[in-house]
Motif scaffolding. Structure first.
Motif, short mmCIF file in Angstrom:
data_model
loop_
_atom_site.label_atom_id
_atom_site.label_comp_id
_atom_site.label_asym_id
_atom_site.label_seq_id
_atom_site.Cartn_x
_atom_site.Cartn_y
_atom_site.Cartn_z
N SER A 164 0.86 -1.18 0.00
CA SER A 164 0.00 0.00 0.00
C SER A 164 0.90 1.23 0.00
CB SER A 164 -0.92 0.01 1.23
OG SER A 164 -0.15 -0.05 2.43
N GLY A 165 0.30 2.40 -0.18
CA GLY A 165 1.08 3.63 -0.19
C GLY A 165 0.72 4.50 -1.37
N THR A 166 0.85 5.81 -1.20
CA THR A 166 0.47 6.76 -2.25
C THR A 166 1.66 7.12 -3.13
OG1 THR A 166 0.82 8.56 -0.65
CG2 THR A 166 -1.44 7.74 -0.94
N THR A 167 2.82 7.38 -2.51
CA THR A 167 4.01 7.74 -3.29
C THR A 167 4.72 6.50 -3.81
OG1 THR A 167 4.30 9.72 -1.92
CG2 THR A 167 6.18 9.02 -3.28
N HIS A 168 5.06 5.60 -2.91
CA HIS A 168 5.69 4.33 -3.27
C HIS A 168 4.86 3.20 -2.67
CE1 HIS A 168 9.26 6.09 -4.99
NE2 HIS A 168 9.51 6.76 -3.88
N GLN A 169 4.64 2.18 -3.50
CA GLN A 169 4.01 0.98 -2.96
C GLN A 169 4.99 0.29 -2.02
OE1 GLN A 169 0.67 -0.52 -3.75
NE2 GLN A 169 0.59 1.70 -3.92
N THR A 170 4.52 -0.04 -0.81
CA THR A 170 5.38 -0.62 0.21
C THR A 170 4.64 -1.75 0.92
OG1 THR A 170 6.51 1.49 0.61
CG2 THR A 170 6.66 -0.16 2.35
N ILE A 171 5.35 -2.85 1.15
CA ILE A 171 4.81 -3.90 2.01
C ILE A 171 5.27 -3.56 3.43
CG2 ILE A 171 4.66 -6.36 2.48
CD1 ILE A 171 5.60 -6.90 -0.35
N TYR A 172 4.33 -3.19 4.29
CA TYR A 172 4.69 -2.75 5.63
C TYR A 172 4.85 -3.95 6.57
CZ TYR A 172 3.82 2.00 4.07
OH TYR A 172 3.89 3.19 3.39
N PHE A 173 5.51 -3.69 7.70
CA PHE A 173 5.87 -4.78 8.59
C PHE A 173 4.68 -5.54 9.18
CE2 PHE A 173 10.12 -3.18 8.29
CZ PHE A 173 10.87 -4.34 8.38
N PRO A 174 3.56 -4.91 9.48
CA PRO A 174 2.43 -5.73 9.97
C PRO A 174 2.03 -6.84 9.00
CG PRO A 174 2.03 -3.42 10.45
CD PRO A 174 3.27 -3.47 9.59
N GLU A 175 2.13 -6.55 7.70
CA GLU A 175 1.81 -7.57 6.70
C GLU A 175 2.94 -8.61 6.61
OE1 GLU A 175 -0.97 -4.74 6.55
OE2 GLU A 175 1.13 -4.23 6.11
N VAL A 176 4.19 -8.14 6.61
CA VAL A 176 5.31 -9.08 6.52
C VAL A 176 5.31 -10.04 7.71
CG1 VAL A 176 7.82 -9.29 6.51
CG2 VAL A 176 6.73 -7.49 5.17
N LYS A 177 5.06 -9.51 8.89
CA LYS A 177 5.07 -10.35 10.09
C LYS A 177 3.96 -11.39 10.07
CE LYS A 177 7.25 -6.90 13.07
NZ LYS A 177 7.08 -5.98 14.21
N ALA A 178 2.96 -11.15 9.23
CA ALA A 178 1.84 -12.09 9.14
C ALA A 178 1.97 -13.06 7.98
CB ALA A 178 0.52 -11.32 9.02
N PHE A 179 3.11 -13.02 7.27
CA PHE A 179 3.30 -13.93 6.14
C PHE A 179 3.16 -15.38 6.61
CE2 PHE A 179 5.99 -11.62 2.66
CZ PHE A 179 4.96 -10.71 2.49
N HIS A 180 2.31 -16.11 5.91
CA HIS A 180 2.20 -17.56 6.08
C HIS A 180 2.64 -18.22 4.77
CE1 HIS A 180 -0.11 -16.62 9.64
NE2 HIS A 180 -0.28 -17.89 9.92
N ALA A 181 3.35 -19.33 4.89
CA ALA A 181 3.81 -20.06 3.72
C ALA A 181 3.27 -21.47 3.74
CB ALA A 181 5.34 -20.10 3.68
N ALA A 182 2.93 -21.97 2.56
CA ALA A 182 2.52 -23.37 2.44
C ALA A 182 3.77 -24.23 2.42
CB ALA A 182 1.70 -23.56 1.17
N LEU A 183 3.99 -24.99 3.50
CA LEU A 183 5.25 -25.72 3.63
C LEU A 183 5.01 -27.22 3.81
CD1 LEU A 183 7.29 -23.46 6.09
CD2 LEU A 183 7.38 -23.51 3.59
N PRO A 184 5.82 -28.03 3.10
CA PRO A 184 5.88 -29.46 3.37
C PRO A 184 7.01 -29.70 4.37
CG PRO A 184 7.11 -29.00 1.39
CD PRO A 184 6.60 -27.66 1.91
N ASP A 185 7.32 -30.96 4.64
CA ASP A 185 8.45 -31.22 5.53
C ASP A 185 9.75 -30.86 4.83
OD1 ASP A 185 9.74 -33.57 4.18
OD2 ASP A 185 7.85 -34.56 4.68
#
Length: 456
Positions: A164-185
């Motif tokens: 999000s962002g008006t000048t530059h699109q930025t992935i902010y830390f609240p979103e990064v900290k919530a990253f979930h990944a689909a993981l196998p073993d």
């Protein structure tokens, strides 16, 4: 007491968001709860990797810059997307690290650009620091760093949804900290990474081979037409090195007194010696991605290693480049050089250059030899660099006899053919990798079970 902070620091900022923004395959902001292949789970990334950010040591302190600590900036990421890097454009030092929030992170740290140019991925090959434009993961024992790299590469189209962002699109830390990944073993992660890495390693080897071949051809061009080594050798009573007698006989044994070029050669210009076609963008409604018309190249972002990559087609081409024409970017930046591997349409960010009698190898390397001239135009634009047809046509070049241009093409043609062959392999392998990647990282395509895994 010293006011310097210790090397250790922590990533702070706001807590993870509680919202959910699904990605395309294997990354999501929040747990999307979508079904996964048996044995795969949505895993909070910070549970299997340590999240780190970066910082820029103060530019007001030149003593913080220059040293032995590679510092990853946006240019390093955009220029090495998907690669493991061992060098950077800028270096800091321990003093700069101690007096900033930057951290020296270990090899195999996975870095994602999160602002301005969002979605570029690189892996640290040696201990490095990054700017604040990156989020970085130091993977634990349950996450193969290569698997994480491929997840991030496969999800590049998702990242702007996370930003999000008006000048530059930025992935902010609240979103990064919530990253979930689909993981196998971890075993499956490693096997998936092995398959994709094998393809990438082959692609890298082919590109390195092409870079070497291109350097050989350029060195030969410079020896013949810039440094005039064969002429100097004959003046000294020596046989020119690396060529047969018939080719050596094409070079004079003295220079013109007035302008210090080989006797009988001329100083001329691009416009006088070559056919110069400046690109022109056709109407937007003539573009398509289904192969209707000619491949269309708008600017240097369409360029591949040596030959442009197909991005779009044009059903009503206006300015056309023929097979073997040299393509030069004329806007933002000026002077990137490629060769048309097929008949194509060129937009206003590209010019096509050819000799009236062919000599494609000579033209290509002559344009590469103008890089310093092109750089002056690249820095003159108010918004971005550009060069007009008038200025391009006025650029100086050497005009040797046509027999020598033909001789150079005879020697460089086999090199070009090898480069074409390698580049075609690169394209084939790239398509295969890009087809496999999303299916492998999401578990849609299961690799055969190994004998060890099959043993109870």
């Amino acid at each position: 007491m010293s006011s310097e902070r210790p090397l250790e620091s922590k990533t702070g900022g706001r807590a993870a968001t509680t919202g959910v923004i699904p990605g395309d395959f294997a990354i999501s902001v929040g747990n999307p709860g979508t079904p996964l292949t048996d044995g795969w789970t949505w895993t909070l990334l910070t549970e299997v990797a340590r999240l780190e950010t970066g910082h820029t040591p103060s530019r007001k302190h030149p003593e913080y810059w220059g040293g032995d600590v590679p510092w990853i900036g946006i240019r390093d990421a955009t220029g090495n997307h998907g690669q493991k890097i061992f060098e950077t454009a800028q270096y800091t030092n321990e003093l700069g690290i101690r007096n900033s929030s930057a951290r020296i992170l270990p090899p195999n740290t996975v870095c994602l650009s999160r602002t301005a140019s969002v979605g570029y991925v690189v892996v640290m090959g040696v201990p490095m620091a990054t700017s604040q434009d990156f989020v970085n993961w130091v993977c634990g024992s349950k996450l193969d760093y290569r698997f994480l790299k491929y997840i991030l590469l496969g999800e590049r189209n998702s990242f702007l949804r996370f930003a999000s962002g008006t000048t530059h699109q930025t992935i902010y830390f609240p979103e990064v900290k919530a990253f979930h990944a689909a993981l196998p073993d971890i075993g499956i992660q490693r096997r998936v990474a092995d398959v994709l890495s094998a393809l990438d390693e082959r692609i890298t080897l082919l590109r390195e081979t092409n870079a070497t071949l291109e350097a050989i051809a350029q060195a030969m061009f410079n020896s013949w037409f810039v440094d005039f080594d064969p002429v100097r050798a004959k003046m000294e009573g020596r046989a020119p090195e690396g060529m047969d007698e018939a080719t050596a006989a094409l070079f004079p044994d003295r220079f013109e007194v007035s302008n210090a070029i080989p006797f009988g050669w001329r100083r001329t210009s691009v416009g006088e010696s070559f056919i110069l076609t400046m690109g022109q963008s056709p109407p937007g409604d003539t573009y398509n991605e289904i192969g209707n018309g000619l491949p269309f190249y708008q600017g240097r972002t369409d360029f591949g290693f040596r030959f442009p990559t197909k991005r779009i087609y044009c059903a009503a081409p206006t300015r056309i480049a023929e097979i073997g024409d040299t393509l030069v970017s004329v806007r933002a930046p000026v002077g990137d050089v490629n060769m048309a591997i097929e008949r194509c349409c060129v937009g206003r960010g590209v010019a096509a250059v050819r000799h009236p009698d062919g000599y494609r190898g000579f033209v290509f390397h002559a344009m590469r030899g103008l890089h310093q001239r092109f750089e002056t135009f690249d820095s003159e634009g108010t918004v971005f660099g550009s060069i007009s047809k008038k200025d391009f046509a006025a650029l100086p070049v050497i005009a040797p006899p046509q027999s020598l241009m033909a001789a150079f093409d005879d020697v460089s043609a086999p090199i070009d053919a090898r480069i074409v062959e390698n580049e075609e392999q690169v394209r084939t392998l790239t398509v295969l990798r890009d087809t496999l990647l999303p299916r492998l990282i999401s578990g849609q395509l299961r690799l055969p079970t190994t004998s060890e895994e099959a043993t109870p």
